[in-house]
Structures are given as structure tokens and as C-alpha cells.
Scaffold this motif. Sequence first.
Motif, PDB file in Angstrom:
ATOM      1  N   ALA A  46     -67.728 -43.742  53.449  1.00  0.00           N
ATOM      2  CA  ALA A  46     -66.322 -44.094  53.694  1.00  0.00           C
ATOM      3  C   ALA A  46     -65.406 -43.033  53.098  1.00  0.00           C
ATOM      4  CB  ALA A  46     -66.010 -45.454  53.089  1.00  0.00           C
ATOM      5  N   PRO A  47     -64.453 -42.589  53.868  1.00  0.00           N
ATOM      6  CA  PRO A  47     -63.500 -41.628  53.317  1.00  0.00           C
ATOM      7  C   PRO A  47     -62.491 -42.337  52.414  1.00  0.00           C
ATOM      8  CG  PRO A  47     -62.838 -42.241  55.521  1.00  0.00           C
ATOM      9  CD  PRO A  47     -64.154 -42.942  55.248  1.00  0.00           C
ATOM     10  N   GLY A  48     -61.903 -41.587  51.535  1.00  0.00           N
ATOM     11  CA  GLY A  48     -60.794 -42.136  50.765  1.00  0.00           C
ATOM     12  C   GLY A  48     -61.181 -42.943  49.558  1.00  0.00           C
ATOM     13  N   PRO A  49     -60.197 -43.640  49.005  1.00  0.00           N
ATOM     14  CA  PRO A  49     -60.400 -44.353  47.742  1.00  0.00           C
ATOM     15  C   PRO A  49     -61.257 -45.608  47.902  1.00  0.00           C
ATOM     16  CG  PRO A  49     -58.202 -44.770  48.582  1.00  0.00           C
ATOM     17  CD  PRO A  49     -58.828 -43.756  49.494  1.00  0.00           C
ATOM     18  N   SER A  50     -61.838 -46.010  46.783  1.00  0.00           N
ATOM     19  CA  SER A  50     -62.603 -47.256  46.746  1.00  0.00           C
ATOM     20  C   SER A  50     -62.333 -47.929  45.402  1.00  0.00           C
ATOM     21  CB  SER A  50     -64.104 -46.992  46.936  1.00  0.00           C
ATOM     22  OG  SER A  50     -64.584 -46.096  45.959  1.00  0.00           O
ATOM     23  N   THR A  51     -62.636 -49.221  45.350  1.00  0.00           N
ATOM     24  CA  THR A  51     -62.471 -49.981  44.109  1.00  0.00           C
ATOM     25  C   THR A  51     -63.689 -50.857  43.878  1.00  0.00           C
ATOM     26  OG1 THR A  51     -61.358 -51.811  45.220  1.00  0.00           O
ATOM     27  CG2 THR A  51     -59.945 -50.096  44.278  1.00  0.00           C
ATOM     28  N   LEU A  52     -63.937 -51.146  42.629  1.00  0.00           N
ATOM     29  CA  LEU A  52     -64.953 -52.102  42.216  1.00  0.00           C
ATOM     30  C   LEU A  52     -64.218 -53.301  41.646  1.00  0.00           C
ATOM     31  CD1 LEU A  52     -67.863 -53.003  41.338  1.00  0.00           C
ATOM     32  CD2 LEU A  52     -67.412 -51.759  39.192  1.00  0.00           C
ATOM     33  N   THR A  53     -64.569 -54.493  42.117  1.00  0.00           N
ATOM     34  CA  THR A  53     -63.993 -55.720  41.567  1.00  0.00           C
ATOM     35  C   THR A  53     -65.129 -56.608  41.085  1.00  0.00           C
ATOM     36  OG1 THR A  53     -62.100 -55.585  43.048  1.00  0.00           O
ATOM     37  CG2 THR A  53     -62.525 -57.718  42.030  1.00  0.00           C
ATOM     38  N   LEU A  54     -65.039 -57.042  39.846  1.00  0.00           N
ATOM     39  CA  LEU A  54     -66.026 -57.932  39.235  1.00  0.00           C
ATOM     40  C   LEU A  54     -65.348 -59.254  38.929  1.00  0.00           C
ATOM     41  CD1 LEU A  54     -67.393 -55.241  36.799  1.00  0.00           C
ATOM     42  CD2 LEU A  54     -68.558 -56.079  38.840  1.00  0.00           C
ATOM     43  N   THR A  55     -65.973 -60.330  39.368  1.00  0.00           N
ATOM     44  CA  THR A  55     -65.423 -61.663  39.157  1.00  0.00           C
ATOM     45  C   THR A  55     -66.549 -62.592  38.745  1.00  0.00           C
ATOM     46  OG1 THR A  55     -63.872 -61.240  40.962  1.00  0.00           O
ATOM     47  CG2 THR A  55     -64.049 -63.511  40.221  1.00  0.00           C
ATOM     48  N   THR A  56     -66.254 -63.487  37.829  1.00  0.00           N
ATOM     49  CA  THR A  56     -67.221 -64.508  37.452  1.00  0.00           C
ATOM     50  C   THR A  56     -66.526 -65.866  37.437  1.00  0.00           C
ATOM     51  OG1 THR A  56     -68.901 -65.175  35.848  1.00  0.00           O
ATOM     52  CG2 THR A  56     -66.877 -64.223  34.964  1.00  0.00           C
ATOM     53  N   ALA A  57     -67.282 -66.874  37.817  1.00  0.00           N
ATOM     54  CA  ALA A  57     -66.778 -68.250  37.808  1.00  0.00           C
ATOM     55  C   ALA A  57     -67.950 -69.173  37.516  1.00  0.00           C
ATOM     56  CB  ALA A  57     -66.134 -68.607  39.140  1.00  0.00           C
ATOM     57  N   ALA A  58     -67.863 -69.894  36.426  1.00  0.00           N
ATOM     58  CA  ALA A  58     -68.866 -70.902  36.058  1.00  0.00           C
ATOM     59  C   ALA A  58     -70.293 -70.376  36.169  1.00  0.00           C
ATOM     60  CB  ALA A  58     -68.691 -72.152  36.906  1.00  0.00           C
ATOM     61  N   GLY A  59     -70.529 -69.161  35.682  1.00  0.00           N
ATOM     62  CA  GLY A  59     -71.874 -68.601  35.687  1.00  0.00           C
ATOM     63  C   GLY A  59     -72.208 -67.778  36.914  1.00  0.00           C
ATOM     64  N   ASP A  60     -71.391 -67.835  37.946  1.00  0.00           N
ATOM     65  CA  ASP A  60     -71.608 -67.021  39.138  1.00  0.00           C
ATOM     66  C   ASP A  60     -70.999 -65.645  38.902  1.00  0.00           C
ATOM     67  OD1 ASP A  60     -72.605 -69.376  40.187  1.00  0.00           O
ATOM     68  OD2 ASP A  60     -70.849 -69.771  41.428  1.00  0.00           O
ATOM     69  N   LEU A  61     -71.487 -64.657  39.634  1.00  0.00           N
ATOM     70  CA  LEU A  61     -70.961 -63.302  39.514  1.00  0.00           C
ATOM     71  C   LEU A  61     -70.812 -62.709  40.899  1.00  0.00           C
ATOM     72  CD1 LEU A  61     -70.260 -60.742  37.799  1.00  0.00           C
ATOM     73  CD2 LEU A  61     -72.693 -60.176  37.935  1.00  0.00           C
ATOM     74  N   ASP A  62     -69.658 -62.083  41.153  1.00  0.00           N
ATOM     75  CA  ASP A  62     -69.426 -61.381  42.412  1.00  0.00           C
ATOM     76  C   ASP A  62     -69.125 -59.925  42.090  1.00  0.00           C
ATOM     77  OD1 ASP A  62     -69.001 -61.247  45.311  1.00  0.00           O
ATOM     78  OD2 ASP A  62     -66.908 -60.880  44.780  1.00  0.00           O
ATOM     79  N   ILE A  63     -69.913 -59.046  42.687  1.00  0.00           N
ATOM     80  CA  ILE A  63     -69.709 -57.604  42.599  1.00  0.00           C
ATOM     81  C   ILE A  63     -69.167 -57.205  43.959  1.00  0.00           C
ATOM     82  CG2 ILE A  63     -70.824 -55.362  42.294  1.00  0.00           C
ATOM     83  CD1 ILE A  63     -73.158 -57.009  40.926  1.00  0.00           C
ATOM     84  N   ALA A  64     -67.978 -56.625  44.001  1.00  0.00           N
ATOM     85  CA  ALA A  64     -67.355 -56.296  45.276  1.00  0.00           C
ATOM     86  C   ALA A  64     -66.851 -54.856  45.253  1.00  0.00           C
ATOM     87  CB  ALA A  64     -66.195 -57.248  45.557  1.00  0.00           C
ATOM     88  N   VAL A  65     -67.184 -54.113  46.310  1.00  0.00           N
ATOM     89  CA  VAL A  65     -66.720 -52.734  46.443  1.00  0.00           C
ATOM     90  C   VAL A  65     -65.922 -52.633  47.735  1.00  0.00           C
ATOM     91  CG1 VAL A  65     -67.382 -50.310  46.667  1.00  0.00           C
ATOM     92  CG2 VAL A  65     -68.632 -51.813  45.099  1.00  0.00           C
TER      93      VAL A  65
END
Length: 154
Positions: free
Chosen positions: A70-89
Motif C-alpha cells: 500500500a502506498p502512503g501512510p499507515s497506522t497501527l491501532t491496538l484495542t483491548t476490551a474485557a480480555g479481548d485484543l484487536d490489532i488493526a493496521v
Amino acid sequence: MTSTTAPPPVTAGRIGPQTIPLPTGPEAAPHARRAAVAFLRRIRPSLAPERSDDVLLIVSELVTNAVRHAPGPSTLTLTTAAGDLDIAVTDCSRVPPAPRVPDLTDGTGGMGLHIAEDLGARVFTEPLPHGKCVHAAFDGTGCPQDRLGTASGG
């Protein structure tokens, strides 16, 4: 201001999201891993090293895919809720990733999404107006609370 006292471990509720803008090029993955280490230490200080390694490997794979495809900028977002984890790019390409047969001979990859799924993550893509967001989510089915090292389980 820097604090020398660590915040108390989080046992329930939503933490984050923590969004980290990533540099372009080969420094993106190490930058993302450092941010993920800091996030995990803050929210799960008792996380087993092998679980932390799993998360960091997935972060590396997703970020590397964004940089490569992918061209251009990217971000990493980390979220947790009640023991769950989401890794998002998030990146600027609207083309969804497609799992492919890994190529072990010429170094072109093809292993990232397979690795994430093999480690128990549910991988999915969220289309965005100016790109996409690829998630690797650990939930109660794919990553029980004791895998994330919550106070009640680890």
C-alpha cells in the motif's frame, strides 16, 4: 512528564484504542513492535512471553504487508476490551489482502495472514473510504482470557 510507577493492570473494560502513526519503509515494523510492547506492558504486565511474542509477530506481519502493498501512510491501532485484543493496521490501499500460498524460495512472503490465523487470530478486513483496515482479533474463542494474562487468569 515520565512516571516511574506503572499503572495498575486492567482486568475489565475497554482500553484504547491506542493509535500509532507509522513511518514509511522498513522502519515501520520495528516502530510498531516497540509501540505494541509498551501497550502490552501497560495493559497486561503479567502476559506470558510466548503470548507477547505471538502479538508482536502478528503486528510485524500486518505492518509489513501494509508497507509492501500500500502506498502512503499507515497506522497501527491496538484495542483491548474485557480480555479481548484487536490489532488493526490501516493503510491507503482499497485492495483487500488475499491469503496466498506462501513462497519459501524467493522471499516474496505470503505467510502473514496464515501466521495470524495459526496463532488464533480472526483476520478480517474493514473497507474504508480511503483505504482499508486489516484486523487480527483475539476474542473469547480465539484467545481465551488466560492467554492474554488477565488478573483472573494469569
